[in-house]
Write an enzyme that holds these catalytic residues in place. Structure first.
Site, PDB file in Angstrom:
ATOM      1  N   GLY A  11     -11.193 -20.133   7.514  1.00 45.03           N
ATOM      2  CA  GLY A  11     -10.687 -21.280   7.408  1.00 45.03           C
ATOM      3  C   GLY A  11      -9.376 -21.215   6.728  1.00 45.03           C
ATOM      4  O   GLY A  11      -8.660 -22.252   6.531  1.00 45.03           O
ATOM      5  N   GLY A  18       2.604  -8.792   4.965  1.00 45.20           N
ATOM      6  CA  GLY A  18       2.395  -8.371   3.780  1.00 45.20           C
ATOM      7  C   GLY A  18       2.993  -7.131   3.330  1.00 45.20           C
ATOM      8  O   GLY A  18       3.699  -6.421   4.144  1.00 45.20           O
ATOM      9  N   GLY A  20       2.816  -3.540   2.127  1.00 47.60           N
ATOM     10  CA  GLY A  20       1.775  -2.406   1.710  1.00 47.60           C
ATOM     11  C   GLY A  20       2.148  -1.618   0.360  1.00 47.60           C
ATOM     12  O   GLY A  20       3.327  -1.507   0.219  1.00 47.60           O
ATOM     13  N   THR A  21       1.183  -1.059   0.046  1.00 44.51           N
ATOM     14  CA  THR A  21       1.192  -0.514  -1.565  1.00 44.51           C
ATOM     15  C   THR A  21       0.807   0.924  -1.761  1.00 44.51           C
ATOM     16  O   THR A  21       0.812   1.462  -2.557  1.00 44.51           O
ATOM     17  CB  THR A  21       0.710  -1.574  -2.686  1.00 44.51           C
ATOM     18  OG1 THR A  21      -0.855  -1.531  -2.369  1.00 44.51           O
ATOM     19  CG2 THR A  21       1.168  -2.819  -2.459  1.00 44.51           C
ATOM     20  N   ASP A  45      -0.948  -6.143   0.032  1.00 45.25           N
ATOM     21  CA  ASP A  45      -1.887  -5.228   0.452  1.00 45.25           C
ATOM     22  C   ASP A  45      -2.245  -4.142  -0.587  1.00 45.25           C
ATOM     23  O   ASP A  45      -1.509  -3.178  -0.417  1.00 45.25           O
ATOM     24  CB  ASP A  45      -1.744  -4.710   1.695  1.00 45.25           C
ATOM     25  CG  ASP A  45      -3.109  -3.884   2.317  1.00 45.25           C
ATOM     26  OD1 ASP A  45      -4.132  -4.615   2.732  1.00 45.25           O
ATOM     27  OD2 ASP A  45      -3.174  -2.856   2.163  1.00 45.25           O
ATOM     28  N   TYR A  50      -5.821   3.303  -4.042  1.00 45.97           N
ATOM     29  CA  TYR A  50      -4.465   3.647  -4.195  1.00 45.97           C
ATOM     30  C   TYR A  50      -4.132   3.857  -5.570  1.00 45.97           C
ATOM     31  O   TYR A  50      -2.926   4.564  -5.712  1.00 45.97           O
ATOM     32  CB  TYR A  50      -3.443   2.505  -3.565  1.00 45.97           C
ATOM     33  CG  TYR A  50      -3.683   2.167  -2.127  1.00 45.97           C
ATOM     34  CD1 TYR A  50      -4.555   3.141  -1.411  1.00 45.97           C
ATOM     35  CD2 TYR A  50      -3.506   0.885  -1.651  1.00 45.97           C
ATOM     36  CE1 TYR A  50      -4.770   2.695   0.029  1.00 45.97           C
ATOM     37  CE2 TYR A  50      -3.677   0.480  -0.219  1.00 45.97           C
ATOM     38  CZ  TYR A  50      -4.229   1.589   0.401  1.00 45.97           C
ATOM     39  OH  TYR A  50      -4.505   1.233   1.904  1.00 45.97           O
ATOM     40  N   LYS A  78      -9.530  -3.484  -1.230  1.00 44.53           N
ATOM     41  CA  LYS A  78     -10.562  -2.760  -0.425  1.00 44.53           C
ATOM     42  C   LYS A  78     -11.572  -2.004  -1.375  1.00 44.53           C
ATOM     43  O   LYS A  78     -11.073  -1.418  -2.267  1.00 44.53           O
ATOM     44  CB  LYS A  78      -9.880  -1.846   0.492  1.00 44.53           C
ATOM     45  CG  LYS A  78      -8.651  -2.463   1.184  1.00 44.53           C
ATOM     46  CD  LYS A  78      -8.076  -1.563   2.131  1.00 44.53           C
ATOM     47  CE  LYS A  78      -6.779  -1.887   2.741  1.00 44.53           C
ATOM     48  NZ  LYS A  78      -5.560  -1.778   1.979  1.00 44.53           N
ATOM     49  N   HIS A 111     -13.296  -0.506   2.969  1.00 45.02           N
ATOM     50  CA  HIS A 111     -12.197   0.229   3.354  1.00 45.02           C
ATOM     51  C   HIS A 111     -12.441   1.052   4.584  1.00 45.02           C
ATOM     52  O   HIS A 111     -11.676   1.308   5.414  1.00 45.02           O
ATOM     53  CB  HIS A 111     -11.700   1.138   2.124  1.00 45.02           C
ATOM     54  CG  HIS A 111     -10.386   1.747   2.149  1.00 45.02           C
ATOM     55  ND1 HIS A 111      -9.762   1.711   0.887  1.00 45.02           N
ATOM     56  CD2 HIS A 111      -9.472   1.652   3.137  1.00 45.02           C
ATOM     57  CE1 HIS A 111      -8.299   2.037   1.250  1.00 45.02           C
ATOM     58  NE2 HIS A 111      -8.101   2.202   2.602  1.00 45.02           N
ATOM     59  N   ARG A 269      14.913  -2.019   2.220  1.00 42.49           N
ATOM     60  CA  ARG A 269      13.964  -2.076   3.240  1.00 42.49           C
ATOM     61  C   ARG A 269      12.878  -3.191   3.116  1.00 42.49           C
ATOM     62  O   ARG A 269      12.558  -3.693   4.174  1.00 42.49           O
ATOM     63  CB  ARG A 269      13.173  -0.717   3.554  1.00 42.49           C
ATOM     64  CG  ARG A 269      14.257   0.074   4.089  1.00 42.49           C
ATOM     65  CD  ARG A 269      13.852   1.747   4.438  1.00 42.49           C
ATOM     66  NE  ARG A 269      13.264   2.519   2.980  1.00 42.49           N
ATOM     67  CZ  ARG A 269      14.057   3.408   2.638  1.00 42.49           C
ATOM     68  NH1 ARG A 269      15.414   3.498   3.194  1.00 42.49           N
ATOM     69  NH2 ARG A 269      13.762   3.966   1.552  1.00 42.49           N
TER      70      ARG A 269
END
Ligand code: NAP
Length: 311
Positions: A11, A18, A20-21, A45, A50, A78, A111, A269
């Site tokens: 919902g 997004g 990315g990291t 994200d 990470y 994740k 993940h 970028r």
């Protein structure tokens, strides 16, 4: 700039772009998140593995205390492979909330469908060889913990990453909340058409990771690997629209209702990757890019051990 959203089966609305990291180093990643949010990104994200969520959390805290509204930013994280048992998953989710300074996460993914031995090392190795030491934890157990967090209101939507169709089928058969999102490697060289059709039939949205084919990665790319951004057809289409090859590749994905999470720590970028919503690829151009599919996987990280009980 307004980023369009997709309505998830939970919902909630998820922005189709997004930041990315992964491989975003401390120092660089803080700046990247700040630049992205100030440039209009509404989705970040993240992942425990990470190793940079503390820095991202500090940035989010600063942004939310300087006028940006929490409810306008969609945060994904994740659960890592060493946290698949019920107590470990619970601990990992609470740690993620704490690292990111959040009361709730918009989307939490498992993940990978495989558990690793619990302990301090995110990549535990067997004693006799250099291979990963797996655990027997079932991702269904992990999922049930995430379902409880949804009921508590600490997670809004739950999903999976790197699962194949059999694993998704098994998860759906054993859960009360079905996955809202599947995050997988996807780009013109690896189009994942069958898996995407399977998910579409089940109302599962797709997020494409490595949507540019990780052109700058030293981790997954080998010398001589093909580069989507230098493909003659992509360059030709980009020139026809006055856009860059990266913008064309990202547009090709979002035009198919796929969410993209390109990573960049460069201000230019980051902004370039968001300028996707003022042009449209023609049917012929979409088909030309479809023709680049070659089943090429950059993120070759799957365990490959067919003896794992849940693969
Ligand atoms: P990617 O986004 O396809 O590529 C990132 C690389 O492209 C970086 O080296 C970046 O360098 C460069 N780049 C960014 N924009 C560019 C542009 N416009 N032109 C040319 N080069 C550009 O690959 P990725 O980082 O592997 O994937 C994106 C995100 O997906 C990750 O950061 C992570 O959040 C997620 N992910 C998830 C999984 C999973 O298992 N679920 C696996 C991999 C990735 P600069 O930073 O220097 O711009």
């Amino acid at each position: 700039m307004t980023i369009p959203t997709l309505k998830l089966s939970s919902g909630y609305e998820m922005p189709v772009l997004g930041l990315g990291t992964w491989e975003g180093k401390p120092g660089e990643v803080e700046k990247a998140v700040e630049v992205a949010v100030n440039a209009g990104y509404t989705h970040i994200d993240c992942a425990w593995v990470y190793g940079n969520q503390m820095e991202i959390g500090e940035t989010l805290k600063r942004l939310f205390s300087s006028g940006h509204k929490r409810e306008n930013i969609f945060i994904t994280s994740k659960v890592w492979n060493t946290f698949h048992s019920a107590p470990a998953c619970k601990k990992n989710v609470l740690e993620i909330l704490c690292q990111l300074h959040l009361k709730y996460i918009d989307l939490m993914l498992i993940h990978w469908p495989i558990g690793y031995e619990e302990g301090g090392d995110p990549f535990p190795k067997r004693k006799d060889c250099d291979k990963i030491k797996y655990s027997n934890e079932d991702y269904v157990t992990t999922w049930k913990v995430l379902e409880d967090f949804v009921k508590e209101g600490k997670i809004r939507s739950i999903g999976i990453s790197n699962f194949n169709h059999k694993q998704i089928e098994r998860l759906i058969a054993n859960s009360t909340i079905k996955p809202a999102v599947l995050q997988i490697e996807m780009h013109p060289y690896l189009q994942q058409k069958k898996l995407r059709a399977f998910c579409s039939e089940r109302g599962i949205a797709i997020t494409a990771y490595s949507p540019l084919g990780c052109p700058g990665s030293t981790f997954f790319r080998k010398p001589g690997d093909p580069n989507i951004l230098t493909e003659p057809s992509v360059k030709k289409i980009a020139a026809a629209h006055g856009k860059t090859p990266a913008q064309v590749v990202l547009r090709w994905a979002v035009q198919q209702n796929v969410i993209v999470i390109p990573k960049s720590t460069s201000e230019t970028r980051i902004k370039e990757n968001a300028a996707l919503f003022d042009f449209q690829l023609t049917e012929a151009e979409m088909k030309e890019i479809d023709g680049l599919d070659r089943g090429w996987r950059f993120v070759d990280f799957s365990p490959g051990d067919s003896d794992h009980p849940h693969l």
